[in-house]
Write a protein that holds these residues in place. Sequence first.
Motif, PDB file in Angstrom:
ATOM      1  N   SER A 122      -9.498 -31.948  25.766  1.00  9.30           N
ATOM      2  CA  SER A 122     -10.858 -31.486  25.474  1.00  9.30           C
ATOM      3  C   SER A 122     -11.690 -31.359  26.746  1.00  9.30           C
ATOM      4  CB  SER A 122     -11.546 -32.404  24.471  1.00  9.30           C
ATOM      5  OG  SER A 122     -11.819 -33.657  25.048  1.00  9.30           O
ATOM      6  N   ILE A 123     -11.484 -32.259  27.694  1.00  9.87           N
ATOM      7  CA  ILE A 123     -12.223 -32.179  28.959  1.00  9.87           C
ATOM      8  C   ILE A 123     -11.707 -31.006  29.797  1.00  9.87           C
ATOM      9  CG2 ILE A 123     -12.615 -33.328  31.175  1.00  9.87           C
ATOM     10  CD1 ILE A 123     -12.616 -35.982  29.643  1.00  9.87           C
ATOM     11  N   SER A 124     -10.394 -30.878  29.919  1.00 13.89           N
ATOM     12  CA  SER A 124      -9.802 -29.881  30.800  1.00 13.89           C
ATOM     13  C   SER A 124     -10.004 -28.448  30.314  1.00 13.89           C
ATOM     14  CB  SER A 124      -8.307 -30.142  30.960  1.00 13.89           C
ATOM     15  OG  SER A 124      -8.086 -31.392  31.541  1.00 13.89           O
ATOM     16  N   LEU A 163     -15.037 -38.917  24.882  1.00 11.88           N
ATOM     17  CA  LEU A 163     -15.452 -40.271  25.233  1.00 11.88           C
ATOM     18  C   LEU A 163     -16.638 -40.177  26.196  1.00 11.88           C
ATOM     19  CD1 LEU A 163     -11.935 -41.838  25.830  1.00 11.88           C
ATOM     20  CD2 LEU A 163     -13.336 -41.951  23.768  1.00 11.88           C
ATOM     21  N   PRO A 164     -17.810 -40.605  25.758  1.00  8.98           N
ATOM     22  CA  PRO A 164     -19.018 -40.395  26.563  1.00  8.98           C
ATOM     23  C   PRO A 164     -19.200 -41.418  27.679  1.00  8.98           C
ATOM     24  CG  PRO A 164     -19.585 -41.491  24.532  1.00  8.98           C
ATOM     25  CD  PRO A 164     -18.100 -41.233  24.490  1.00  8.98           C
ATOM     26  N   PHE A 165     -18.230 -41.493  28.586  1.00  5.79           N
ATOM     27  CA  PHE A 165     -18.310 -42.440  29.687  1.00  5.79           C
ATOM     28  C   PHE A 165     -18.089 -41.709  31.004  1.00  5.79           C
ATOM     29  CE2 PHE A 165     -16.350 -44.810  26.099  1.00  5.79           C
ATOM     30  CZ  PHE A 165     -17.426 -45.635  25.818  1.00  5.79           C
ATOM     31  N   THR A 166     -18.791 -42.158  32.038  1.00  4.70           N
ATOM     32  CA  THR A 166     -18.562 -41.592  33.360  1.00  4.70           C
ATOM     33  C   THR A 166     -17.321 -42.245  33.968  1.00  4.70           C
ATOM     34  OG1 THR A 166     -19.898 -43.260  34.493  1.00  4.70           O
ATOM     35  CG2 THR A 166     -21.048 -41.283  33.703  1.00  4.70           C
ATOM     36  N   ASP A 167     -16.823 -41.663  35.036  1.00  8.45           N
ATOM     37  CA  ASP A 167     -15.657 -42.230  35.717  1.00  8.45           C
ATOM     38  C   ASP A 167     -15.936 -43.645  36.210  1.00  8.45           C
ATOM     39  OD1 ASP A 167     -14.204 -39.961  35.254  1.00  8.45           O
ATOM     40  OD2 ASP A 167     -14.517 -39.109  37.249  1.00  8.45           O
TER      41      ASP A 167
END
Length: 80
Positions: free
Chosen positions: A26-28, A35-39
């Motif tokens: 989904s991100i790529s 998942l609403p988290f930063t790295d």
Amino acid sequence: MNWKGVTKSTWIRIITLFLVLINQVSISFFHFQLLPFTDEEIYEGVSVVLTVIVSMWTAWKNNSLTKKAQQADHYLESFK
């Protein structure tokens, strides 16, 4: 395939892998983050979780550091 013989831990690993793969796709491809988290938040969370797990594991396991304790472990293993 023997679905009834699959352990709970195997199911958890497969489901977790599936969720992580869906998130990555989904991100790529869709630039949508499930998942609403930063790295940085993920890194900090993983570090905390690993620290807690390793601390608990180390405290729980029998840590035989002396020669007598190691001999007792060997003696106990001979009965298994």
